[in-house]
Structures are given as structure tokens and as C-alpha cells.
Design a protein around this motif. Sequence first.
Motif, mmCIF file in Angstrom:
data_model
loop_
_atom_site.group_PDB
_atom_site.id
_atom_site.type_symbol
_atom_site.label_atom_id
_atom_site.label_comp_id
_atom_site.label_asym_id
_atom_site.label_seq_id
_atom_site.Cartn_x
_atom_site.Cartn_y
_atom_site.Cartn_z
ATOM 1 N N ASP A 135 0.957 -1.091 0.000
ATOM 2 C CA ASP A 135 0.062 0.038 -0.044
ATOM 3 C C ASP A 135 0.960 1.187 -0.015
ATOM 4 O O ASP A 135 1.606 1.571 0.946
ATOM 5 C CB ASP A 135 -1.232 -0.109 1.133
ATOM 6 C CG ASP A 135 -1.992 0.970 1.147
ATOM 7 O OD1 ASP A 135 -1.736 2.346 0.935
ATOM 8 O OD2 ASP A 135 -3.110 0.631 1.462
ATOM 9 N N ILE A 137 0.286 4.752 -0.037
ATOM 10 C CA ILE A 137 0.096 5.630 0.868
ATOM 11 C C ILE A 137 0.301 5.105 2.345
ATOM 12 O O ILE A 137 0.862 5.781 3.246
ATOM 13 C CB ILE A 137 -1.678 6.080 0.919
ATOM 14 C CG1 ILE A 137 -1.725 6.256 -0.474
ATOM 15 C CG2 ILE A 137 -1.716 6.953 1.696
ATOM 16 C CD1 ILE A 137 -1.193 7.381 -1.290
ATOM 17 N N ASP A 152 -5.169 0.635 -8.958
ATOM 18 C CA ASP A 152 -5.252 1.853 -8.167
ATOM 19 C C ASP A 152 -5.500 3.139 -9.084
ATOM 20 O O ASP A 152 -4.542 3.463 -9.532
ATOM 21 C CB ASP A 152 -4.325 1.902 -7.150
ATOM 22 C CG ASP A 152 -4.561 2.927 -5.791
ATOM 23 O OD1 ASP A 152 -5.387 3.775 -6.194
ATOM 24 O OD2 ASP A 152 -3.915 2.495 -4.879
ATOM 25 N N THR A 153 -6.882 3.546 -9.215
ATOM 26 C CA THR A 153 -6.676 4.836 -10.069
ATOM 27 C C THR A 153 -6.497 6.085 -9.293
ATOM 28 O O THR A 153 -6.581 7.152 -9.960
ATOM 29 C CB THR A 153 -7.986 4.840 -10.563
ATOM 30 O OG1 THR A 153 -9.329 4.796 -9.622
ATOM 31 C CG2 THR A 153 -8.470 3.690 -11.598
ATOM 32 N N GLN A 154 -6.187 5.988 -7.992
ATOM 33 C CA GLN A 154 -5.883 7.235 -7.169
ATOM 34 C C GLN A 154 -4.624 7.462 -7.198
ATOM 35 O O GLN A 154 -4.512 8.718 -6.603
ATOM 36 C CB GLN A 154 -6.597 6.997 -5.566
ATOM 37 C CG GLN A 154 -8.086 6.416 -5.656
ATOM 38 C CD GLN A 154 -8.482 6.537 -4.028
ATOM 39 O OE1 GLN A 154 -7.603 6.368 -3.262
ATOM 40 N NE2 GLN A 154 -9.840 6.190 -3.811
ATOM 41 N N LEU A 155 -3.846 6.941 -7.849
ATOM 42 C CA LEU A 155 -2.437 7.316 -7.977
ATOM 43 C C LEU A 155 -2.052 7.897 -9.454
ATOM 44 O O LEU A 155 -2.785 7.565 -10.415
ATOM 45 C CB LEU A 155 -1.627 6.139 -7.610
ATOM 46 C CG LEU A 155 -1.773 5.213 -6.335
ATOM 47 C CD1 LEU A 155 -1.041 4.067 -6.222
ATOM 48 C CD2 LEU A 155 -1.137 6.128 -5.188
ATOM 49 N N SER A 157 0.518 8.096 -12.495
ATOM 50 C CA SER A 157 1.158 6.920 -13.109
ATOM 51 C C SER A 157 2.024 7.311 -14.263
ATOM 52 O O SER A 157 1.511 8.255 -15.105
ATOM 53 C CB SER A 157 0.027 5.606 -13.523
ATOM 54 O OG SER A 157 -0.540 6.042 -14.536
ATOM 55 N N PRO A 276 1.934 8.881 -5.191
ATOM 56 C CA PRO A 276 0.864 9.773 -4.771
ATOM 57 C C PRO A 276 0.685 11.174 -5.375
ATOM 58 O O PRO A 276 1.673 11.860 -5.761
ATOM 59 C CB PRO A 276 0.950 9.678 -3.294
ATOM 60 C CG PRO A 276 1.953 8.694 -3.104
ATOM 61 C CD PRO A 276 2.999 8.635 -4.315
ATOM 62 N N VAL A 277 -0.523 11.638 -5.374
ATOM 63 C CA VAL A 277 -0.756 12.902 -6.003
ATOM 64 C C VAL A 277 0.109 14.026 -5.494
ATOM 65 O O VAL A 277 0.687 14.855 -6.174
ATOM 66 C CB VAL A 277 -2.260 13.265 -6.176
ATOM 67 C CG1 VAL A 277 -2.459 14.768 -6.539
ATOM 68 C CG2 VAL A 277 -2.967 12.278 -6.894
ATOM 69 N N ASN A 278 0.085 14.008 -4.213
ATOM 70 C CA ASN A 278 0.747 15.212 -3.287
ATOM 71 C C ASN A 278 2.234 14.970 -3.415
ATOM 72 O O ASN A 278 2.948 15.732 -2.857
ATOM 73 C CB ASN A 278 0.273 15.215 -2.005
ATOM 74 C CG ASN A 278 0.604 13.704 -1.196
ATOM 75 O OD1 ASN A 278 1.165 12.965 -1.749
ATOM 76 N ND2 ASN A 278 0.424 13.760 0.139
#
Length: 323
Positions: A135, A137, A152-155, A157, A276-278
Motif C-alpha cells: 500500500d 499511501i 489503483d486509479t487514485q495514484l 502513473s 501519490p498525487v501530493n
Amino acid sequence: MALERLAGLIAFARAGSLGSFSAAARSLSISPSAVSKSVQRLEQHFGVSLFTRTTRALTLTPEGRELHERALRLLQEAEEIEQVAMTVRAEPAGLLRIATSLPIAVHIIGPALPTFRRLYPKVSIDLRISDQVVDIIEHRIDVAIRIGDIADTQLMSRRLGPCQLCAFAAPDYLAARGTPLHPDDLEGHDIVNLRHQSSGQALRWPFQIGGRTIEIVPTAGIMADVSDAVVAIIAAGGGIGVTASFLAAPYVARGELVPVLADYAVTRHNITALWPVNRGANPAVRVFLDWLQEVFKAKAAGEGPIRAAPHGRGPGAKPGAAR
């Protein structure tokens, strides 16, 4: 919106938070009179009083309180833009936590990391190696490199390059047992296969036949749950196995392995970097991602095309049939 009104909103937001024009002026590095005039022009434009002014205090009016929250969000956005701009121009530095599988760590990233450190000596690397999907995050991973489909579409790439899967065998094994010319010819051969650590399932061998991809799971005499072990067993004459071309490439270069059924090999564009986006604005992350792209390009160029083994035949090969 006129630039003058935008400046007035920022001055208003800061003055409302700090409770005085003087404190707002100090935080904005301008004069108190400039803050006062900006707020006055804003009040004239809106047609409302934003502050109740006395000699001892500066208090938001009911209308001012309603507008202040929105102006404060504008100020916060402006400050975040400034922080991002400062980050972008900053020198890459700090610790990067990189997660990847054993094959990629050993054969691609690991050998190239000294070059990265020479380029960016202020960046240190914590390489987390596991064939389990971690994981990102939860484990505070900055960049992960994975082979396979990404769910995982929240990352964020970035595709790094293709992964070609091909069958390989040792030359001595093929000399003794014959070289299969079609996936159907694998029956009767010794098979070495990978068992995925994450699922416990055997690797499904993909082959491109007649414009479509089929997958088979041949009966294996030897199973291993580490790709490097599979390749070592194949090179020692254990049989035929399917693996990524970048894993087999050093053995092929030394003449210890040769490709088998190369005409049916499958290339999948599924080596991917995730983050991660941030973390995307971090200078160290950005330069590492760019460096990764170049490393994979160089790796792909150095391997060259897979060439089929000579079509020798032995006791384990079936007679060639038209297909």
C-alpha cells in the motif's frame, strides 16, 4: 477580475485574520497605508463596509465576516501556488522511498542507482524490495515500480516500458530434448514455472497465435516463487520456462540461455511507475521519474530483439505440423 481587486481581497483576508492593518502590512511586506487603501477601494467596489474601525480595534462587520471566509480561501490558494513554485525551483534533496519487485530491483534499478546518486548527491534512496503489492499511501512510498495491470486509479502513473515474456531454455537441454516450434510442442518437455507470491497461482504463459493471445499453464516439474530462481534453474538445464526478457538477457548474452518459441512471444506495455498525487511536485520525485524513464529506454535498447533458437529437434519435440 481586475488585479487591483485581487490585491484588495488578499489584503482584506490578511487584515481580517490578524485584526489590524499594521499586522497585515507586515505579513505582506507592504505599508499599512497600502493595506488600508486597498481595503477602502474594495469596499467602494462592493458597496459595503467590511470593517468597523475604532482607534483601538478593527472588527469585521456582518457583511465582512461573510466575505472573509471566501477571501481567506483565495489567500490560502495564492500561498499554495507560491509554495509549489518554490518547490519546483528547489534543488532535489531528501529521502525517497522506492518500492519495487526483486527482478526490477536487481536487474534494472539497482545497477543504475549509483549513477543517479552521482547526478543528485543530496537525494538518498530507501529501496523497498518485495514481490507483494504494498500500500503506497500506508507505507509512505514516494514511487513504486510495478509489472502488470494497475488497479489503483487514485495514484499518478507513468508507463516506463514494455515487458516482453518469452520462453527460454539452456542450449544443452534443447540439444538433448529438441526445440519446440509451436506452443503445442511443449507437451512432454520438462517445465519450470513461477508461482506468484501474492496469489499463490502459477504463471500463465501467454503466446501470440493467429492474431490473438492465448494463455496456458503447463504442468511444471519445478515451481519457484522468485523469478531469478526460475531463470537460474532453466539455465542449469532444468527445462523450459517463461520469463521477462530483461531477466534472461544476461544469460542469453553469455550463451547460457536461448529463446524458445520467440515467434509467439508476447510484449506487454505494463512496467509502470506510480506515485501519490501530493508527491508529484517534489523535485526529488520528479527527477527520479525522469531518470527512471531514461534507464528503461536504455535497457530496452541494449537488449535488442529476441531471436529464436535454432530449430533443432530431439526426442522431446513433436513432428512439425502445419498450423
